[in-house]
Design an enzyme around this catalytic site. Structure first.
Site, PDB file in Angstrom:
ATOM      1  N   GLU A 322      21.610  40.783  73.656  1.00  0.00           N
ATOM      2  CA  GLU A 322      21.638  41.791  72.608  1.00  0.00           C
ATOM      3  C   GLU A 322      20.391  42.662  72.666  1.00  0.00           C
ATOM      4  O   GLU A 322      19.272  42.147  72.715  1.00  0.00           O
ATOM      5  CB  GLU A 322      21.706  41.136  71.233  1.00  0.00           C
ATOM      6  CG  GLU A 322      22.954  40.295  71.003  1.00  0.00           C
ATOM      7  CD  GLU A 322      22.911  39.524  69.693  1.00  0.00           C
ATOM      8  OE1 GLU A 322      23.989  39.148  69.211  1.00  0.00           O
ATOM      9  OE2 GLU A 322      21.806  39.302  69.158  1.00  0.00           O
ATOM     10  N   CYS A 323      20.572  43.956  72.642  1.00  0.00           N
ATOM     11  CA  CYS A 323      19.507  44.936  72.504  1.00  0.00           C
ATOM     12  C   CYS A 323      18.374  44.679  73.506  1.00  0.00           C
ATOM     13  O   CYS A 323      18.538  44.932  74.695  1.00  0.00           O
ATOM     14  CB  CYS A 323      19.002  44.956  71.066  1.00  0.00           C
ATOM     15  SG  CYS A 323      18.179  46.506  70.618  1.00  0.00           S
ATOM     16  N   GLY A 324      17.238  44.159  73.066  1.00  0.00           N
ATOM     17  CA  GLY A 324      16.144  43.889  73.992  1.00  0.00           C
ATOM     18  C   GLY A 324      16.539  42.940  75.107  1.00  0.00           C
ATOM     19  O   GLY A 324      16.083  43.074  76.250  1.00  0.00           O
ATOM     20  N   MET A 327      18.378  45.010  77.602  1.00  0.00           N
ATOM     21  CA  MET A 327      17.438  45.803  78.392  1.00  0.00           C
ATOM     22  C   MET A 327      16.805  44.963  79.493  1.00  0.00           C
ATOM     23  O   MET A 327      16.634  45.425  80.629  1.00  0.00           O
ATOM     24  CB  MET A 327      16.356  46.375  77.474  1.00  0.00           C
ATOM     25  CG  MET A 327      16.860  47.388  76.459  1.00  0.00           C
ATOM     26  SD  MET A 327      15.628  47.759  75.171  1.00  0.00           S
ATOM     27  CE  MET A 327      14.324  48.513  76.155  1.00  0.00           C
ATOM     28  N   SER A 416      25.060  44.185  74.955  1.00  0.00           N
ATOM     29  CA  SER A 416      25.217  45.383  74.139  1.00  0.00           C
ATOM     30  C   SER A 416      23.946  45.624  73.344  1.00  0.00           C
ATOM     31  O   SER A 416      23.104  44.730  73.194  1.00  0.00           O
ATOM     32  CB  SER A 416      26.405  45.221  73.180  1.00  0.00           C
ATOM     33  OG  SER A 416      26.548  46.364  72.353  1.00  0.00           O
TER      34      SER A 416
END
Length: 435
Positions: A322-324, A327, A416
């Site tokens: 998720e998110c970080g 990335m 995501s």
């Protein structure tokens, strides 16, 4: 059973809810009380500060991501053993994703929690009277029991504010003076934390201030109401899986109830992408969000962990990022300074902190007749690469409008920008839906 229960609300964001909440949590803790903090809405940063101030992990109360029944259950579960429940609101008291839906007022009404308003009194005096009157009478079923004023210039200034309360019929419980030591810079309410600020020391300072200028004893007295009662726990659904969760300075945005749901799946173990060089044995890996952009050299330099994660994903390991965490799975992350660092490389794309622009909001992911909800909040962006999206998935905002937030899928990896909430269900249901 009765106990003090308070929801700290405000007319607008920036009124001082977080400052006062941190000080109150710390002050009650110093008095030897066991305090359970709660946070309205999907915020995963304020909850970290609550835990620091209260010595007890905070719990999110969110009526978009979860049902009203679930919100009542977790409030009862975590509040049963404490001496006092303190809930910090979100935005203005009545601000929700659709009028009042999802607002602090909705939570207060659902749980029967008395409301104390924190109002920004800078450059105003008796004009707070109609503001208070409106908040007291707009929804009479809510119990708005008192007011606390922030940014008060002097005792004489507070006297005007107290007079306004008397005329409206609400108790003035005190004030927070203008004091540069207890102002949280706006960047601390965003996605980065300046390490030069010690929030532990900050909470002590605010606690000392409000001990002098706020009638905390009266606040507790006004907010002592019936507690919902002992929760009847459902039978545990203990599984036999081993779930590895990334948790360190770079990855730490996770909902408390999500972790509790993982524990129902089996054994939860933690690892650090910054310091560990090998992955623990696991049937499932969870990479939550956090601050990878603040630790790019360390994450890039830990080649052992990068290779271990890459091998796990390439051989079919089940992973949610998720998110970080998403990335981190990219080939590269470019920092705010324009320097690019190599990352895990499972997702053939690049994340960047350049040209930052805030993107946030509730999200509902739909695949056929199945749905999962969550929240998106980030400044970074992804430069499109070759990684594909999960087949047939559509993403909507809280108003039912389609949005372009992608849900990536690669082998048994789902990633995501969305921070999903599965505290009411099971993470396996989310992965089974998307894989």
């Amino acid at each position: 059973m009765q106990k003090p229960q308070v929801l700290i609300g405000a007319a607008t964001s920036g009124s001082g809810k977080t400052t006062f909440t941190l000080g109150l949590l710390r002050l009650l803790r110093k008095r030897g009380m066991k305090v359970q903090p709660f946070k309205c809405g999907p915020d995963y940063i304020d909850t970290k500060h609550h835990a620091m101030a209260a010595g007890e992990e905070a719990v999110n109360l969110d009526t978009f991501m979860a049902s009203a029944r679930h919100v009542r259950q977790i409030y009862t579960r975590y509040g049963t053993e404490c001496d006092v429940c303190v809930t910090e609101g979100v935005m203005g008291l009545f601000d929700g994703y659709d009028k009042m839906r999802g607002s602090s007022a909705e939570i207060a009404g659902l749980l029967g929690i008395p409301v104390v308003l924190v109002l920004n009194a800078k450059s105003t005096a008796y004009s707070v009277a109609p503001v208070l009157y409106g908040f007291m009478h707009f929804r009479p079923e809510l119990r708005v029991v008192g007011a606390i004023f922030n940014f008060v210039a002097s005792e004489s200034h507070y006297a005007y504010l107290r007079g306004a309360c008397e005329d409206v019929g609400i108790e003035a419980l005190g004030y927070i003076p203008r004091d540069e030591r207890i102002v949280i810079p706006s960047r601390h309410l965003g996605l980065s934390i300046d390490e030069s600020v010690c929030f532990d020391e900050f909470a002590d300072t605010v606690a000392a201030v409000i001990a002098k200028t706020v009638n905390v004893d009266r606040l507790l007295e006004l907010c002592t109401v019936d507690f919902p009662g002992q929760e009847v726990r459902e039978e545990s659904r203990q599984g036999n899986k081993r779930i590895a969760v990334a948790r360190d300075e770079a990855f730490n945005f996770m909902y408390r109830e999500n972790l509790e749901a993982l524990k129902r799946e089996g054994e939860v173990v933690f690892f650090s992408p910054l310091r560990d060089t090998v992955l623990p044995e696991a049937d499932l890996i969870y990479l939550p969000g956090g601050y990878p952009e603040l630790f790019l050299p360390g994450l890039s330099g830990n080649e052992g962990m990068r290779q271990a994660l890459r091998a796990y994903c390439e051989t079919g390991g089940r992973l949610l990022a998720e998110c970080g965490g998403m990335m981190y799975l990219c080939e590269h992350i470019t920092g705010t300074d324009g320097v690019t660092y190599s990352m895990v490389g499972v997702l053939r794309q690049e994340a960047t902190m350049e040209q930052m622009k805030l993107k946030l909001g509730y999200r509902e992911v739909v695949l056929g007749d199945k749905t999962i909800r969550g929240h998106e909040f980030h400044y970074s962006r992804v430069k499109p690469g070759t990684v594909g999206g999960a087949n047939g998935v559509k993403v909507y905002n809280a108003k039912g409008e389609k949005v372009d937030t992608p849900v990536y899928r690669y082998k048994n990896v789902v990633a995501s920008y969305i921070h999903f909430y599965w505290g009411e269900g099971r993470m396996e249901q989310l992965l089974d839906m998307l894989l």
